[in-house]
Design an enzyme around this catalytic site. Structure first.
Site, PDB file in Angstrom:
ATOM      1  N   GLY A   1       1.970 -10.780   7.142  1.00 48.67           N
ATOM      2  CA  GLY A   1       2.886  -9.884   6.446  1.00 48.67           C
ATOM      3  C   GLY A   1       2.207  -8.713   5.767  1.00 48.67           C
ATOM      4  O   GLY A   1       2.724  -7.589   5.773  1.00 48.67           O
TER       5      GLY A   1
ATOM      6  N   ASN B   1       9.895 -12.446  -3.210  1.00 53.07           N
ATOM      7  CA  ASN B   1       9.065 -13.637  -3.069  1.00 53.07           C
ATOM      8  C   ASN B   1       8.901 -14.412  -4.374  1.00 53.07           C
ATOM      9  O   ASN B   1       8.546 -15.590  -4.357  1.00 53.07           O
ATOM     10  CB  ASN B   1       7.675 -13.252  -2.536  1.00 53.07           C
ATOM     11  CG  ASN B   1       6.982 -12.233  -3.420  1.00 53.07           C
ATOM     12  OD1 ASN B   1       7.537 -11.188  -3.744  1.00 53.07           O
ATOM     13  ND2 ASN B   1       5.758 -12.534  -3.815  1.00 53.07           N
TER      14      ASN B   1
ATOM     15  N   SER C   1       6.060 -13.065   8.891  1.00 54.96           N
ATOM     16  CA  SER C   1       4.817 -13.843   8.828  1.00 54.96           C
ATOM     17  C   SER C   1       5.067 -15.275   9.268  1.00 54.96           C
ATOM     18  O   SER C   1       6.086 -15.882   8.914  1.00 54.96           O
ATOM     19  CB  SER C   1       4.257 -13.825   7.401  1.00 54.96           C
ATOM     20  OG  SER C   1       3.035 -14.519   7.331  1.00 54.96           O
TER      21      SER C   1
ATOM     22  N   CYS D   1      -0.535 -14.283  -4.027  1.00 55.04           N
ATOM     23  CA  CYS D   1      -1.513 -13.190  -3.910  1.00 55.04           C
ATOM     24  C   CYS D   1      -2.023 -12.728  -5.264  1.00 55.04           C
ATOM     25  O   CYS D   1      -2.996 -11.993  -5.350  1.00 55.04           O
ATOM     26  CB  CYS D   1      -0.894 -12.003  -3.173  1.00 55.04           C
ATOM     27  SG  CYS D   1      -0.385 -12.410  -1.497  1.00 55.04           S
TER      28      CYS D   1
END
Length: 407
Positions: free
Chosen positions: A72, A152, A200, A326
């Protein structure tokens, strides 16, 4: 701790056994380079084409509009930088939101430092973009709108069809990061006027290191990697055949289950939200109550620090997160939670629980009970909580005194 309850499916998912079985022959038995012309290698080219067909069909696209990438983040970077470079003669203005994944925000920040103009739209308290704000932000130099399909961190689903319609009416290219939404929500790129879309594999029970970018026919996108004719001269380098095969298989398995699995996840999601609100005081659900991903729960617990909460949950065998995987190493509060208006001290006490195929009602009950004891323990150690409770007690006493005085 022998117990393990995995509730971080938004970070990554385990590859399904059917996916693993599909991939295995391509590590040894079918090892040919797909670019070679002999029959042995052509078997691998056919396997790639099959996966491309499966993914294209899943989003109602054409196979030649699907390009395989490493994931992604690469798809987001390629889409945004590719459009920025190829359409610079038309304009240099890009529109996004303050709640995007860092793969989008940091790419836009990079372009901003290199002569592009970027508008970062505000969102409301639920994380939704205001359509009128988007309309007002578009101008003659606008070349791209990039807005995430579903967030997300807080799970909020944006009005993608409306956004796509506005972009089409104004002749602006529309990209959406659909990494969290793909195979969880039905997507039709034509009906929604999506020009580019990031996907993804490892978010949908496929292998890591593989993803895809949908690029509508007619959209000019510069080559991402030079050095070969792979991916129709757009991304050079020998294809990761096992991963591509696994990605296709993961999609093939997920699509027929989409409707029923989404319903199951929604029931579990809402049950857990209700449990936590019943058992733990001073909590707040983040994100839209109904316009959210079926598997996402993001809750802020006042008067505690999220990192301590995660550590204590881990000690009880529970895997969860405070936001995006992340940014898990960052001590700063989530940019998403700050963007929806949470103060720093409450944003710091957030917990993201994302459920998946192996999640059970009993597991969620265990987690809710664990939160009762963990949150109580952390608040006992919090001077802020103690001060708050003392003020509450003083207020109650003062009110009682005033009422009795009136009587």
């Amino acid at each position: 701790m022998d117990k393990k309850i995995y509730l971080d499916y938004a970070a990554t998912t385990p590859a399904r056994q059917g996916v693993i079985d599909e991939m295995l022959p391509y590590f040894g038995e079918y090892y040919g380079n797909p670019s070679s012309i002999y029959e042995f290698a052509q078997h691998n080219k056919e396997a790639i084409d099959k996966s491309r067909d499966i993914i294209a069909e899943a989003i109602k696209a054409k196979a030649q509009e699907v390009f395989f990438v490493s994931g992604g983040t690469e798809a987001d970077n390629w889409a945004i930088r590719g459009i920025a470079e190829n359409y610079k003669s038309k304009g240099n203005h890009i529109i996004t939101t303050k709640t995007e994944h860092h793969a989008v925000i940091h790419t836009c920040d990079f372009l901003k430092k290199n002569g592009y103009e970027v508008t970062y739209l505000e969102v409301d308290a639920d994380g939704l973009v205001n359509i009128d704000d988007l309309k007002a932000a578009i101008k003659e130099t606008t070349i791209l709108v990039t807005i995430m399909y579903a967030n997300n961190e807080i799970g909020t689903i944006q009005p993608i069809k409306e956004i796509g319609k506005i972009c089409k009416e104004n002749g602006v290219i529309f990209h959406t990061d659909a990494v969290q939404a793909f195979t969880h929500i039905p997507i039709d790129v034509n009906e929604m006027n999506i020009d580019l879309m990031s996907m993804s594999s490892h978010k949908i029970y496929g292998p890591k290191g593989i993803g895809a970018l949908y690029v509508r026919k007619g959209i000019r996108l510069r080559a991402l990697i030079h050095g070969g004719a792979q991916e129709r001269n757009r991304r050079g380098g020998t294809e990761n055949v096992p991963a591509i095969v696994g990605f296709g298989k993961a999609v093939e398995i997920a699509l027929p289950e989409l409707t029923e699995e989404s319903k199951r996840l929604e029931k579990l999601r809402d049950y857990f939200i209700e449990l936590v609100h019943e058992k733990v005081p001073y909590v707040k659900l983040n994100g839209h109550k109904t316009k959210r991903l079926p598997n996402n729960v993001n809750i802020s617990f006042e008067f505690i620090e999220g990192e301590s909460l995660l550590i204590m949950l881990d000690m009880k065998g529970v895997c969860a997160s405070s936001g995006s995987a992340c940014t898990s190493g960052s001590l700063d509060p989530s940019h998403v939670l700050l963007a929806i208006g949470l103060p720093h001290e409450i944003a710091h006490g957030s917990l993201r629980v994302t459920i998946g195929i192996s999640t059970t009602k009993e597991e969620l009950e265990y987690v809710a009970d664990s939160l009762v004891t963990i949150v109580a323990r952390l608040r006992e150690m919090s001077p802020v909580y103690e001060d708050y409770i003392n003020k509450e007690i003083e207020s109650i006493i003062e009110t009682k005194y005033n009422l009795e005085g009136v009587i």
